[in-house]
Write a protein that holds these residues in place. Structure first.
Motif, PDB file in Angstrom:
ATOM      1  N   LEU A  86       0.831  -1.202   0.000  1.00 48.06           N
ATOM      2  CA  LEU A  86       0.000   0.000   0.000  1.00 48.06           C
ATOM      3  C   LEU A  86       0.869   1.258   0.000  1.00 48.06           C
ATOM      4  O   LEU A  86       0.564   2.230  -0.705  1.00 48.06           O
ATOM      5  CB  LEU A  86      -0.922  -0.009   1.215  1.00 48.06           C
ATOM      6  N   ALA A  87       1.941   1.236   0.807  1.00 45.85           N
ATOM      7  CA  ALA A  87       2.828   2.395   0.847  1.00 45.85           C
ATOM      8  C   ALA A  87       3.584   2.551  -0.473  1.00 45.85           C
ATOM      9  O   ALA A  87       3.829   3.673  -0.932  1.00 45.85           O
ATOM     10  CB  ALA A  87       3.807   2.270   2.013  1.00 45.85           C
ATOM     11  N   TRP A  88       3.947   1.433  -1.089  1.00 47.70           N
ATOM     12  CA  TRP A  88       4.653   1.471  -2.384  1.00 47.70           C
ATOM     13  C   TRP A  88       3.806   2.194  -3.431  1.00 47.70           C
ATOM     14  O   TRP A  88       4.308   2.973  -4.232  1.00 47.70           O
ATOM     15  CB  TRP A  88       4.953   0.041  -2.833  1.00 47.70           C
ATOM     16  N   SER A 106      12.830   9.529   9.544  1.00 46.26           N
ATOM     17  CA  SER A 106      14.006   8.956  10.201  1.00 46.26           C
ATOM     18  C   SER A 106      14.061   7.447   9.994  1.00 46.26           C
ATOM     19  O   SER A 106      15.129   6.877   9.715  1.00 46.26           O
ATOM     20  CB  SER A 106      13.969   9.284  11.699  1.00 46.26           C
ATOM     21  N   ALA A 107      12.898   6.789  10.116  1.00 44.22           N
ATOM     22  CA  ALA A 107      12.868   5.339   9.921  1.00 44.22           C
ATOM     23  C   ALA A 107      13.239   4.974   8.498  1.00 44.22           C
ATOM     24  O   ALA A 107      13.947   3.983   8.262  1.00 44.22           O
ATOM     25  CB  ALA A 107      11.479   4.800  10.252  1.00 44.22           C
ATOM     26  N   GLN A 108      12.775   5.752   7.517  1.00 42.42           N
ATOM     27  CA  GLN A 108      13.129   5.487   6.129  1.00 42.42           C
ATOM     28  C   GLN A 108      14.636   5.558   5.928  1.00 42.42           C
ATOM     29  O   GLN A 108      15.235   4.703   5.269  1.00 42.42           O
ATOM     30  CB  GLN A 108      12.449   6.504   5.210  1.00 42.42           C
ATOM     31  N   GLU A 109      15.252   6.593   6.484  1.00 43.68           N
ATOM     32  CA  GLU A 109      16.694   6.761   6.322  1.00 43.68           C
ATOM     33  C   GLU A 109      17.462   5.602   6.953  1.00 43.68           C
ATOM     34  O   GLU A 109      18.375   5.023   6.342  1.00 43.68           O
ATOM     35  CB  GLU A 109      17.129   8.080   6.959  1.00 43.68           C
ATOM     36  N   ARG A 110      17.086   5.260   8.175  1.00 44.08           N
ATOM     37  CA  ARG A 110      17.802   4.202   8.888  1.00 44.08           C
ATOM     38  C   ARG A 110      17.565   2.846   8.248  1.00 44.08           C
ATOM     39  O   ARG A 110      18.483   2.032   8.120  1.00 44.08           O
ATOM     40  CB  ARG A 110      17.366   4.178  10.353  1.00 44.08           C
ATOM     41  N   LEU A 138       5.620   0.667   6.440  1.00 39.58           N
ATOM     42  CA  LEU A 138       5.178   1.763   5.582  1.00 39.58           C
ATOM     43  C   LEU A 138       6.375   2.517   5.007  1.00 39.58           C
ATOM     44  O   LEU A 138       6.367   2.916   3.841  1.00 39.58           O
ATOM     45  CB  LEU A 138       4.282   2.716   6.376  1.00 39.58           C
ATOM     46  N   GLY A 139       7.406   2.696   5.838  1.00 42.52           N
ATOM     47  CA  GLY A 139       8.593   3.400   5.362  1.00 42.52           C
ATOM     48  C   GLY A 139       9.308   2.646   4.250  1.00 42.52           C
ATOM     49  O   GLY A 139       9.769   3.241   3.282  1.00 42.52           O
ATOM     50  N   ALA A 140       9.397   1.327   4.375  1.00 45.02           N
ATOM     51  CA  ALA A 140      10.058   0.519   3.352  1.00 45.02           C
ATOM     52  C   ALA A 140       9.303   0.593   2.031  1.00 45.02           C
ATOM     53  O   ALA A 140       9.909   0.702   0.954  1.00 45.02           O
ATOM     54  CB  ALA A 140      10.165  -0.929   3.815  1.00 45.02           C
ATOM     55  N   GLY A 141       7.978   0.532   2.096  1.00 36.91           N
ATOM     56  CA  GLY A 141       7.198   0.615   0.874  1.00 36.91           C
ATOM     57  C   GLY A 141       7.251   1.988   0.248  1.00 36.91           C
ATOM     58  O   GLY A 141       7.412   2.120  -0.976  1.00 36.91           O
ATOM     59  N   HIS A 145      11.974   0.377  -1.267  1.00 38.12           N
ATOM     60  CA  HIS A 145      13.025  -0.604  -1.038  1.00 38.12           C
ATOM     61  C   HIS A 145      12.585  -1.935  -1.628  1.00 38.12           C
ATOM     62  O   HIS A 145      11.403  -2.268  -1.635  1.00 38.12           O
ATOM     63  CB  HIS A 145      13.296  -0.768   0.469  1.00 38.12           C
ATOM     64  N   ARG A 146      13.513  -2.696  -2.138  1.00 33.35           N
ATOM     65  CA  ARG A 146      13.177  -3.958  -2.798  1.00 33.35           C
ATOM     66  C   ARG A 146      12.569  -4.947  -1.818  1.00 33.35           C
ATOM     67  O   ARG A 146      13.034  -5.093  -0.690  1.00 33.35           O
ATOM     68  CB  ARG A 146      14.422  -4.560  -3.440  1.00 33.35           C
TER      69      ARG A 146
END
Length: 211
Positions: A86-88, A106-110, A138-141, A145-146
């Motif tokens: 969904l986030a993707w 911040s979570a996306q960066e880390r 959600l941050g990964a999508g 990120h693969r």
């Protein structure tokens, strides 16, 4: 130890009609799957209570601890995958929400730095931290990120969390009896692990600070 009928020893096994049914697996799965979107759902408490009841039953009773563990772990990964997809595909509204949230940024960066280095400890830690699973999935999508980098760590995180939660309920019942005291102590240990995971996530260096 006697099982006596004292009024002060209300036992979790008295919930047998609720947790002693095969439907408990569906309830656990639904709760775990949805709490990636609604972190207030007490999925961990439900898993621990079911495991406590399993410790009080016989081998022929439900829930079975192995099936309960696999059920909770599978639902955890499926919930992560749904949130990730969904986030993707999110769009402008999600992008604006991410831009407004310092925690998500911040979570996306880390997470991005961790996955690039081939390590996903952050994903596992986030599964224990309050709302951490939501932020990371959600941050990964949203960051695209693969899936092959994220999902194996999501699977490890889900299995670790499920096994830990079931073990707390099961062994807590064996040590303290299948009572509400055992459930309360086990839930306290789960919350303590969440607090520790949240602390470690905040302590992890940002990519700009990493050498």
């Amino acid at each position: 130890m006697a099982h006596g009928g004292a009024t002060g020893s209300f036992r979790v096994e008295s919930l047998g009609s609720l947790v002693g049914s095969p439907w408990i697996y569906a309830v656990v799965a639904l709760s775990v799957l949805l709490d990636v979107f609604l972190p207030v759902l007490p999925s961990g408490v439900l898993v621990i209570t079911a495991a406590t009841a399993a410790a009080a039953g016989t081998a022929a009773d439900v829930p079975d601890i192995l099936v309960l563990t696999l059920c909770a772990a599978t639902a955890s990964v499926l919930g992560d995958l749904v949130a990730y997809r969904l986030a993707w595909r999110g769009g402008a509204r999600l992008d604006r929400a991410l831009a407004r949230s310092r925690r998500l940024r911040s979570a996306q960066e880390r997470l991005g730095a961790a996955l690039v280095r081939g390590g996903g400890a952050l994903v596992v830690l986030a599964r224990f931290a309050p709302a951490g699973r939501s932020v990371v999935s959600l941050g990964a999508g949203a960051a695209h990120h693969r899936a092959r980098d994220f999902l194996p760590w999501s699977a490890l995180a889900g299995l670790s969390w499920a096994a830990y939660s079931v073990a707390l309920g099961y062994f807590g019942a064996h040590w303290l009896g299948a009572t509400w005291l055992a459930t309360a102590v086990s839930v306290g240990a789960l919350f303590a692990a969440g607090a520790g995971a949240g602390f470690l996530m905040r302590r992890r260096p940002r990519p700009s600070e990493a050498s």
